[in-house]
Motif scaffolding. Structure first.
Motif, PDB file in Angstrom:
ATOM      1  N   CYS A  30      97.981 112.641  99.887  1.00  0.00           N
ATOM      2  CA  CYS A  30      98.724 111.377  99.961  1.00  0.00           C
ATOM      3  C   CYS A  30      97.834 110.164 100.228  1.00  0.00           C
ATOM      4  O   CYS A  30      98.012 109.108  99.609  1.00  0.00           O
ATOM      5  CB  CYS A  30      99.826 111.475 101.021  1.00  0.00           C
ATOM      6  SG  CYS A  30      99.250 111.831 102.680  1.00  0.00           S
ATOM      7  N   THR A  31      96.870 110.288 101.132  1.00  0.00           N
ATOM      8  CA  THR A  31      96.018 109.143 101.449  1.00  0.00           C
ATOM      9  C   THR A  31      95.195 108.723 100.236  1.00  0.00           C
ATOM     10  O   THR A  31      95.101 107.536  99.908  1.00  0.00           O
ATOM     11  CB  THR A  31      95.087 109.460 102.628  1.00  0.00           C
ATOM     12  OG1 THR A  31      95.885 109.775 103.773  1.00  0.00           O
ATOM     13  CG2 THR A  31      94.196 108.279 102.950  1.00  0.00           C
ATOM     14  N   ALA A  32      94.603 109.705  99.554  1.00  0.00           N
ATOM     15  CA  ALA A  32      93.810 109.397  98.352  1.00  0.00           C
ATOM     16  C   ALA A  32      94.677 108.734  97.293  1.00  0.00           C
ATOM     17  O   ALA A  32      94.243 107.794  96.619  1.00  0.00           O
ATOM     18  CB  ALA A  32      93.184 110.681  97.805  1.00  0.00           C
ATOM     19  N   ILE A  33      95.925 109.191  97.143  1.00  0.00           N
ATOM     20  CA  ILE A  33      96.835 108.617  96.157  1.00  0.00           C
ATOM     21  C   ILE A  33      97.165 107.171  96.502  1.00  0.00           C
ATOM     22  O   ILE A  33      97.139 106.280  95.640  1.00  0.00           O
ATOM     23  CB  ILE A  33      98.126 109.467  96.058  1.00  0.00           C
ATOM     24  CG1 ILE A  33      97.802 110.821  95.401  1.00  0.00           C
ATOM     25  CG2 ILE A  33      99.211 108.739  95.270  1.00  0.00           C
ATOM     26  CD1 ILE A  33      98.929 111.832  95.488  1.00  0.00           C
ATOM     27  N   ALA A  56      87.856  99.264 107.695  1.00  0.00           N
ATOM     28  CA  ALA A  56      87.382 100.387 108.517  1.00  0.00           C
ATOM     29  C   ALA A  56      88.439 100.794 109.540  1.00  0.00           C
ATOM     30  O   ALA A  56      88.579 101.982 109.862  1.00  0.00           O
ATOM     31  CB  ALA A  56      86.076 100.013 109.214  1.00  0.00           C
ATOM     32  N   GLN A  57      89.189  99.815 110.051  1.00  0.00           N
ATOM     33  CA  GLN A  57      90.258 100.130 111.002  1.00  0.00           C
ATOM     34  C   GLN A  57      91.386 100.914 110.333  1.00  0.00           C
ATOM     35  O   GLN A  57      91.950 101.830 110.937  1.00  0.00           O
ATOM     36  CB  GLN A  57      90.817  98.839 111.610  1.00  0.00           C
ATOM     37  CG  GLN A  57      89.885  98.191 112.621  1.00  0.00           C
ATOM     38  CD  GLN A  57      90.488  96.917 113.191  1.00  0.00           C
ATOM     39  OE1 GLN A  57      90.732  95.943 112.469  1.00  0.00           O
ATOM     40  NE2 GLN A  57      90.736  96.918 114.483  1.00  0.00           N
ATOM     41  N   VAL A  58      91.705 100.551 109.090  1.00  0.00           N
ATOM     42  CA  VAL A  58      92.691 101.332 108.341  1.00  0.00           C
ATOM     43  C   VAL A  58      92.173 102.748 108.143  1.00  0.00           C
ATOM     44  O   VAL A  58      92.887 103.731 108.380  1.00  0.00           O
ATOM     45  CB  VAL A  58      93.007 100.683 106.969  1.00  0.00           C
ATOM     46  CG1 VAL A  58      93.914 101.598 106.135  1.00  0.00           C
ATOM     47  CG2 VAL A  58      93.665  99.327 107.151  1.00  0.00           C
ATOM     48  N   ASP A  59      90.914 102.866 107.730  1.00  0.00           N
ATOM     49  CA  ASP A  59      90.305 104.186 107.514  1.00  0.00           C
ATOM     50  C   ASP A  59      90.289 105.006 108.803  1.00  0.00           C
ATOM     51  O   ASP A  59      90.540 106.216 108.788  1.00  0.00           O
ATOM     52  CB  ASP A  59      88.876 104.039 106.987  1.00  0.00           C
ATOM     53  CG  ASP A  59      88.824 103.465 105.575  1.00  0.00           C
ATOM     54  OD1 ASP A  59      89.840 103.562 104.859  1.00  0.00           O
ATOM     55  OD2 ASP A  59      87.767 102.915 105.206  1.00  0.00           O
ATOM     56  N   HIS A  66      96.018 112.470 110.557  1.00  0.00           N
ATOM     57  CA  HIS A  66      96.284 113.825 110.067  1.00  0.00           C
ATOM     58  C   HIS A  66      96.276 114.876 111.173  1.00  0.00           C
ATOM     59  O   HIS A  66      97.084 115.803 111.151  1.00  0.00           O
ATOM     60  CB  HIS A  66      95.275 114.192 108.971  1.00  0.00           C
ATOM     61  CG  HIS A  66      95.509 113.459 107.701  1.00  0.00           C
ATOM     62  ND1 HIS A  66      96.456 113.842 106.775  1.00  0.00           N
ATOM     63  CD2 HIS A  66      94.959 112.324 107.204  1.00  0.00           C
ATOM     64  CE1 HIS A  66      96.464 112.992 105.763  1.00  0.00           C
ATOM     65  NE2 HIS A  66      95.568 112.067 105.996  1.00  0.00           N
ATOM     66  N   ALA A  67      95.371 114.745 112.115  1.00  0.00           N
ATOM     67  CA  ALA A  67      95.258 115.751 113.178  1.00  0.00           C
ATOM     68  C   ALA A  67      96.145 115.436 114.372  1.00  0.00           C
ATOM     69  O   ALA A  67      96.175 116.211 115.332  1.00  0.00           O
ATOM     70  CB  ALA A  67      93.804 115.861 113.633  1.00  0.00           C
ATOM     71  N   LEU A 128      98.373  99.858 104.963  1.00  0.00           N
ATOM     72  CA  LEU A 128      98.674 101.244 104.620  1.00  0.00           C
ATOM     73  C   LEU A 128      98.740 102.126 105.856  1.00  0.00           C
ATOM     74  O   LEU A 128      99.468 103.120 105.878  1.00  0.00           O
ATOM     75  CB  LEU A 128      97.609 101.797 103.653  1.00  0.00           C
ATOM     76  CG  LEU A 128      97.647 101.299 102.212  1.00  0.00           C
ATOM     77  CD1 LEU A 128      96.517 101.922 101.408  1.00  0.00           C
ATOM     78  CD2 LEU A 128      98.987 101.611 101.556  1.00  0.00           C
ATOM     79  N   ALA A 129      98.002 101.774 106.893  1.00  0.00           N
ATOM     80  CA  ALA A 129      98.026 102.551 108.136  1.00  0.00           C
ATOM     81  C   ALA A 129      99.431 102.583 108.717  1.00  0.00           C
ATOM     82  O   ALA A 129      99.932 103.640 109.127  1.00  0.00           O
ATOM     83  CB  ALA A 129      97.037 101.965 109.136  1.00  0.00           C
TER      84      ALA A 129
END
Length: 205
Positions: A30-33, A56-59, A66-67, A128-129
C-alpha cells in the motif's frame, strides 16, 4: 477475482491486496502504491512534500506505522468479526484485551512522538502519513472499540483529517469498515471457511 488466482499472481507475486496494475506496470504494498500515485499524478505538495525534511517526516511515520499501528489496530476487526465468521468460534476476551493493550501503547507513542501539538503529523497540512494512519484507526471503531473516546488530542486530529478530506468522502471511504459487523449475518461457503480459518488464526500468533 480471488486474490489466490493465477491472474492475481501476475499483479502481485505475493497474491495479496492491495495491488496495482497500471498498463504493463504492476506494484504491490500500500505505501509503495500511494507514493507511486502521488508522483505519477503530481498531487498537491502537502500529500508528499517536496521539502526534504517534511518528506523525511512522512517517511519516518510510514516506516514506524507498519510495526505499530498496523500491527495492532486491524486485529480488533479480525478478533471481533472475521475470525468468528470464518471459524464459527468466538475468540476469548483475553485475546482482544491483549491487542487493545498493544494498540494503546502504540497510540500513546503516536500522540507523543508524531502528533505532539501539531494539527497533522507533519505540521499544519494533511499528508499521506495522516491518511495511512486514519484508515487503520477506523477499523477498531467499526467493531465497537472507540479508541478516540478518551483521547481528546487524537479525536481533534481525526476531526481535522475528516475536514481536510471532506466528511462525505471520508465516510464513503470507511463505509464498509464502519458496517463490518453486518458480515456476521452472511453465509460463508464451507470450502472458503476451511481454507481461511487456519490462515486467520496464524495472523494472531
Amino acid at each position: 477475482g480471488p486474490s489466490n488466482s493465477e491472474g492475481a499472481g501476475k499483479v502481485s507475486l505475493l497474491k495479496k491486496v492491495p495491488a496495482l496494475k497500471d498498463g504493463d506496470f504492476t506494484l504491490a504494498e500500500c505505501t509503495a502504491i500511494l507514493l507511486y500515485l502521488s508522483r505519477k499524478y503530481n498531487t498537491p505538495d502537502h500529500w508528499y512534500p517536496s521539502d526534504i525534511q517534511k518528506r523525511a517526516q512522512v517517511d519516518e511515520y510510514l516506516s514506524w506505522h507498519h510495526a505499530n499501528i498496523r500491527a495492532n489496530a486491524p486485529k480488533t476487526m479480525w478478533i471481533k468479526v472475521l475470525i468468528p465468521l470464518f471459524t464459527g468460534q468466538p475468540l476469548p476476551s483475553e485475546k482482544l484485551q491483549e491487542v487493545m493493550e498493544g494498540l494503546s501503547t502504540s497510540l500513546k507513542q503516536f500522540e507523543e512522538r508524531f502528533l505532539q501539538d501539531k494539527a497533522f503529523i507533519v505540521g499544519s497540512e494533511i499528508s499521506l502519513a495522516d491518511l495511512v494512519a486514519i484508515v487503520e484507526l477506523m477499523q477498531p471503531v467499526g467493531v465497537g472499540c472507540d479508541i478516540f473516546e478518551d483521547r481528546p488530542r487524537l479525536m481533534e486530529w481525526r476531526r481535522r483529517v475528516e475536514d481536510a478530506v471532506g466528511k462525505e468522502l471520508f465516510f464513503q471511504a470507511h463505509e464498509m469498515i464502519l458496517n463490518i459487523k453486518e458480515l456476521s449475518n452472511i453465509q460463508v461457503d464451507p470450502q472458503l471457511k476451511e481454507h481461511l480459518a487456519p490462515v486467520l488464526m496464524k495472523m494472531l500468533k
